[in-house]
Design a protein around this motif. Structure first.
Motif, PDB file in Angstrom:
ATOM      1  N   ILE A  26      46.469  28.619  36.193  1.00 46.42           N
ATOM      2  CA  ILE A  26      45.999  29.918  37.274  1.00 46.42           C
ATOM      3  C   ILE A  26      46.894  30.996  36.977  1.00 46.42           C
ATOM      4  N   PHE A  27      48.237  30.997  36.579  1.00 48.05           N
ATOM      5  CA  PHE A  27      48.843  32.297  36.363  1.00 48.05           C
ATOM      6  C   PHE A  27      48.421  32.752  35.024  1.00 48.05           C
ATOM      7  N   ALA A  28      48.186  31.868  34.029  1.00 44.74           N
ATOM      8  CA  ALA A  28      47.616  32.360  32.930  1.00 44.74           C
ATOM      9  C   ALA A  28      46.381  33.345  32.579  1.00 44.74           C
ATOM     10  N   THR A  29      45.518  32.503  33.897  1.00 41.83           N
ATOM     11  CA  THR A  29      44.307  33.193  34.121  1.00 41.83           C
ATOM     12  C   THR A  29      44.312  34.527  34.716  1.00 41.83           C
ATOM     13  N   VAL A  30      45.186  34.623  35.539  1.00 36.97           N
ATOM     14  CA  VAL A  30      45.264  35.836  36.488  1.00 36.97           C
ATOM     15  C   VAL A  30      45.769  36.764  35.560  1.00 36.97           C
ATOM     16  N   LYS A  31      46.649  36.575  34.695  1.00 32.61           N
ATOM     17  CA  LYS A  31      47.526  37.483  33.929  1.00 32.61           C
ATOM     18  C   LYS A  31      46.655  38.139  32.929  1.00 32.61           C
ATOM     19  N   VAL A  32      45.612  36.875  32.359  1.00 35.79           N
ATOM     20  CA  VAL A  32      45.026  37.559  31.029  1.00 35.79           C
ATOM     21  C   VAL A  32      43.794  38.489  31.519  1.00 35.79           C
ATOM     22  N   SER A  33      43.107  38.068  32.722  1.00 32.94           N
ATOM     23  CA  SER A  33      42.052  38.795  33.293  1.00 32.94           C
ATOM     24  C   SER A  33      42.395  39.964  33.866  1.00 32.94           C
ATOM     25  N   SER A  34      43.871  39.874  34.317  1.00 31.94           N
ATOM     26  CA  SER A  34      43.949  41.461  34.763  1.00 31.94           C
ATOM     27  C   SER A  34      44.173  42.320  33.724  1.00 31.94           C
ATOM     28  N   ILE A  35      44.901  41.941  32.840  1.00 30.64           N
ATOM     29  CA  ILE A  35      44.972  43.012  31.379  1.00 30.64           C
ATOM     30  C   ILE A  35      43.665  43.374  30.956  1.00 30.64           C
ATOM     31  N   SER A  36      42.716  42.161  30.859  1.00 31.04           N
ATOM     32  CA  SER A  36      41.425  42.619  30.209  1.00 31.04           C
ATOM     33  C   SER A  36      40.632  43.433  31.096  1.00 31.04           C
ATOM     34  N   MET A  37      40.632  43.126  32.404  1.00 30.96           N
ATOM     35  CA  MET A  37      39.924  43.879  33.290  1.00 30.96           C
ATOM     36  C   MET A  37      40.660  45.393  33.422  1.00 30.96           C
ATOM     37  N   THR A  38      41.894  45.661  33.453  1.00 33.34           N
ATOM     38  CA  THR A  38      42.385  47.009  33.556  1.00 33.34           C
ATOM     39  C   THR A  38      41.966  47.800  32.329  1.00 33.34           C
ATOM     40  N   VAL A  39      42.240  47.094  31.015  1.00 35.81           N
ATOM     41  CA  VAL A  39      41.879  47.879  30.045  1.00 35.81           C
ATOM     42  C   VAL A  39      40.299  48.168  29.912  1.00 35.81           C
ATOM     43  N   ALA A 152      29.696  57.762  42.287  1.00 34.38           N
ATOM     44  CA  ALA A 152      28.905  56.570  41.705  1.00 34.38           C
ATOM     45  C   ALA A 152      29.879  55.593  42.231  1.00 34.38           C
ATOM     46  N   ARG A 153      30.687  55.572  43.089  1.00 39.02           N
ATOM     47  CA  ARG A 153      31.510  54.505  43.337  1.00 39.02           C
ATOM     48  C   ARG A 153      31.183  53.249  43.608  1.00 39.02           C
ATOM     49  N   MET A 154      29.848  53.174  44.154  1.00 37.60           N
ATOM     50  CA  MET A 154      29.224  51.806  44.670  1.00 37.60           C
ATOM     51  C   MET A 154      29.032  51.065  43.273  1.00 37.60           C
ATOM     52  N   GLY A 155      28.191  52.006  42.496  1.00 36.55           N
ATOM     53  CA  GLY A 155      27.834  51.198  41.206  1.00 36.55           C
ATOM     54  C   GLY A 155      29.063  50.575  40.394  1.00 36.55           C
ATOM     55  N   LEU A 156      30.007  51.494  40.415  1.00 37.62           N
ATOM     56  CA  LEU A 156      31.200  51.136  39.794  1.00 37.62           C
ATOM     57  C   LEU A 156      31.665  49.948  40.060  1.00 37.62           C
ATOM     58  N   LEU A 157      31.785  49.437  41.622  1.00 33.94           N
ATOM     59  CA  LEU A 157      32.415  48.522  42.051  1.00 33.94           C
ATOM     60  C   LEU A 157      31.453  47.217  41.677  1.00 33.94           C
ATOM     61  N   ILE A 158      30.106  47.363  41.762  1.00 34.40           N
ATOM     62  CA  ILE A 158      29.361  46.318  41.059  1.00 34.40           C
ATOM     63  C   ILE A 158      29.691  46.064  39.758  1.00 34.40           C
ATOM     64  N   ALA A 159      29.874  47.135  39.065  1.00 35.95           N
ATOM     65  CA  ALA A 159      30.221  46.999  37.331  1.00 35.95           C
ATOM     66  C   ALA A 159      31.613  46.112  37.430  1.00 35.95           C
ATOM     67  N   ALA A 160      32.599  46.498  38.150  1.00 31.08           N
ATOM     68  CA  ALA A 160      34.000  45.688  38.154  1.00 31.08           C
ATOM     69  C   ALA A 160      33.499  44.322  38.350  1.00 31.08           C
ATOM     70  N   THR A 161      32.799  44.069  39.571  1.00 35.82           N
ATOM     71  CA  THR A 161      32.520  42.753  40.248  1.00 35.82           C
ATOM     72  C   THR A 161      32.026  41.605  39.032  1.00 35.82           C
ATOM     73  N   THR A 162      30.979  42.559  38.362  1.00 33.98           N
ATOM     74  CA  THR A 162      30.132  41.582  37.439  1.00 33.98           C
ATOM     75  C   THR A 162      30.978  41.214  36.194  1.00 33.98           C
ATOM     76  N   ALA A 163      31.674  42.495  35.802  1.00 36.67           N
ATOM     77  CA  ALA A 163      32.644  42.043  34.667  1.00 36.67           C
ATOM     78  C   ALA A 163      33.754  41.018  35.170  1.00 36.67           C
ATOM     79  N   THR A 164      34.415  41.291  36.130  1.00 32.54           N
ATOM     80  CA  THR A 164      35.267  40.164  36.703  1.00 32.54           C
ATOM     81  C   THR A 164      34.869  39.030  36.553  1.00 32.54           C
ATOM     82  N   GLY A 165      33.892  38.511  37.153  1.00 29.90           N
ATOM     83  CA  GLY A 165      32.959  37.399  37.074  1.00 29.90           C
ATOM     84  C   GLY A 165      32.883  36.776  35.819  1.00 29.90           C
ATOM     85  N   ARG A 166      32.460  37.509  34.777  1.00 30.16           N
ATOM     86  CA  ARG A 166      32.262  37.082  33.411  1.00 30.16           C
ATOM     87  C   ARG A 166      33.648  36.779  32.669  1.00 30.16           C
ATOM     88  N   VAL A 167      34.672  37.685  33.001  1.00 26.69           N
ATOM     89  CA  VAL A 167      36.012  37.488  32.376  1.00 26.69           C
ATOM     90  C   VAL A 167      36.510  36.296  32.961  1.00 26.69           C
TER      91      VAL A 167
END
Lengths: 229, 337
Positions: A26-39, A152-167
């Motif tokens: 769980i921690f490995a997933t949280v760590k790696v997905s946090s890094i990849s999503m931030t970048v 455009a924040r609504m669209g950006l939130l959707i982008a972030a949600t979708t990308a996080t889901g994939r990651v």
């Protein structure tokens, strides 16, 4: 059916008792997905803004490439990243193979096109009078960028949600680049795949439940944010 | 009067097509300049160039005798533009009005400035709490104007500010921009199809046609489409049903002009080869020539400006709101290219 129920019960036990192996994944997933999503967000939002905002020769071509990359299979990304960071690859000396950083690089390649494409679409769909309005009020190019992103924040939130889901749910990159090394690069998805193949349904279900809870929490947080802004 | 803005040898093109060609135009500090002309004549483009929203393809825009371009430091904070299509940021009214102040680095007394700006446009300070989506079209237009007035601009360009608002909002907008000039000496450039409103508010009217300045002496622009009436005459039907006659235009959609001196005003129509249309006097103004007066007459939706000698005016006993007859010779209408 019985083994599924048993798995569910045991999954709850593992989570409540704080099973170290489960929590390591769980921690490995949280760590790696946090890094990849931030970048991905730091790079993808400005690039998506430029793609949506600017008109330049070859824009349609760039857009087609980005849209095509939305459908990249994770195993293919894993393969490409592996080729680059393996000892024989051009980045072999960096020692990124079988590390969380290596997985994060692969996940960035997965998430970046999603963030770019959806940000560009959001920016393109902004009212064309917005830019004119901001310029007319004396905004600098940076202020126009910041305000447009906020509009455009609504669209950006959707982008972030979708990308996080994939990651969060990808398995190909984590498996190929990370190598599924216990205590080190084993993520939730690779652990589920391995435990299930070993017949350890309880651990698999426990991890699956965690993945579901994580996805649900992120979506809940983002939709709450969407309502507030 | 000292010039605050000047367009010098300005030519602007879209996709190779020239949409504005101004050899020289000076705008005096604190003046109100009206921009008149048919759709597509270049009014909005000129306003965008004057307010640094767009860069002209060729030529120079001077602000206080210094050449400036979009994003020019200093100048971009002094010039502002209210587009015809109002856009409010998806935020509260307070955030919309204070936006211009914040990007200028002002952090103090924002509430006071917002309340003052709202008061200028005739809205109460309680409006500040409303969200952008809770406003009517007229209110949104006034909030957008308040956002421009809050920054106390040196020059304010307005594109059709009254086009989609009711009479009360139009009055409030007029009052607000006149107050801006009175309070801060703001120079105003306003485009409008609402001729009488524009004539009423402006110190000077600039006519544009096909991106070019029109001779100020013409003033009466007659828009098509023209329909054939006889072998020699073509007509356009005005909104009140009257026919306006002209000689054969180059094209059905051509626009023509007739000089105020070529129209006679009287209380009753005259007959002969000349044509008459009736209308109501909406204003009587002093002319540049001390021996003559300038009369504004509305016929349907068309406003005519007519010159009359002072002694003739006294004899005719013309008064505001009086029904009058305008007599003209269709051959005096000059066709624009």
């Amino acid at each position: 059916m019985e083994f599924i129920l048993e798995g569910l019960v045991k999954a709850c036990q593992l989570l409540v008792q704080g099973d170290r192996e489960t929590y390591s994944a769980i921690f490995a997933t949280v760590k790696v997905s946090s890094i990849s999503m931030t970048v991905s967000l730091l790079l993808g939002i400005p690039l998506g803004y430029l793609l949506g905002y600017l008109s330049f020769p070859g824009k349609k071509g760039v857009r087609t490439v980005v849209d095509t990359m939305l459908a990249l299979p994770t195993v293919f990304i894993g393969l490409v990243v592996y080729a680059f960071i393996s000892s024989r690859g051009p980045l072999g000396e960096a020692g990124l193979l079988f590390t969380l950083t290596g997985i994060a690089i692969g996940q960035c390649i997965l998430a970046l096109p999603i963030v770019i494409a959806l940000t560009a679409t959001s920016v393109e769909s902004l009212d064309r009078v917005l830019r004119l309005t901001l310029k007319s009020l004396g905004a600098s190019p940076l202020q126009i960028f910041m305000t447009s992103i906020w509009e455009a924040r609504m669209g950006l939130l959707i982008a972030a949600t979708t990308a996080t889901g994939r990651v969060l749910t990808e398995v190909g990159i984590s498996m190929m680049v990370g190598g599924n090394i216990k205590w080190h690069t084993r993520t939730i998805t690779t652990a589920i795949a391995m435990e299930t193949s070993k017949g350890q349904f309880a651990t698999g279900i426990a991890l699956g439940l965690v993945l579901l809870i994580m996805a649900f929490t992120i979506n809940l947080a983002l939709s709450t944010l969407r309502r507030r802004v | 009067m000292e010039d605050i803005l000047r367009l010098h040898k300005v030519r602007h093109q879209y996709n190779g097509r020239t949409v504005l060609d101004i050899p020289d135009l000076k705008i005096g500090r604190g003046s109100i300049v009206g921009l008149a002309g048919p759709n597509g004549s270049g009014k909005s483009t000129m306003l965008k160039i004057l307010s640094l929203v767009e860069k002209c393809s060729h030529g120079t825009l001077f602000f206080e005798n210094k050449a400036i371009t979009p994003f020019a430091k200093g100048a971009r904070h002094l010039l502002t533009f209210l587009p015809q299509e109002t856009y409010l940021l998806k935020r509260s009214v307070f955030d919309n009005i204070s936006y211009g102040l914040k990007i200028r680095g002002q952090k103090k007394e924002l509430s006071l400035c917002v309340a003052q700006a709202l008061e200028l446009v005739g809205l109460s300070s309680s409006f500040a709490e409303r969200q952008w989506s809770e406003l009517s079209g007229g209110e949104a237009q006034r909030v957008a104007l308040a956002a421009r007035l809050a920054i106390k601009p040196a020059c304010l360009m307005l594109d059709e500010p009254t086009v989609s608002v009711d009479m009360e909002s139009a009055r409030n907008i007029r009052r607000a921009i006149l107050l801006a000039r009175q309070e801060w000496g703001t120079t105003l450039v306003i485009s409008s199809h609402h001729q009488s409103w524009l004539n009423d508010i402006s110190d000077r009217i600039v006519y544009l046609y096909n991106g070019r300045l029109l001779d100020y002496s013409y003033k009466n622009v007659l828009l098509g489409p023209w329909e054939k009436f006889s072998d020699e005459l073509f007509v356009v039907k005005m909104t009140d049903g009257q026919l306006l006659y002209a000689s054969k235009p180059p094209k059905a959609g051509s626009s023509g002009v007739i000089a105020p001196k070529d129209i006679r005003i009287s209380s009753s129509p005259s007959f002969g080869n000349e044509k008459n249309i009736s209308g109501f006097v909406t204003g009587i103004f002093a002319d540049n020539n001390p021996d003559s007066l300038c009369i504004h007459v509305v016929c349907g939706d068309q406003q005519f400006i007519v010159n009359i000698a002072v002694h003739a005016f006294q004899i005719a006993e013309i008064r505001p709101n009086q029904k009058v007859s305008l007599t003209y010779n269709p051959k005096d209408i000059v066709w624009l290219a």
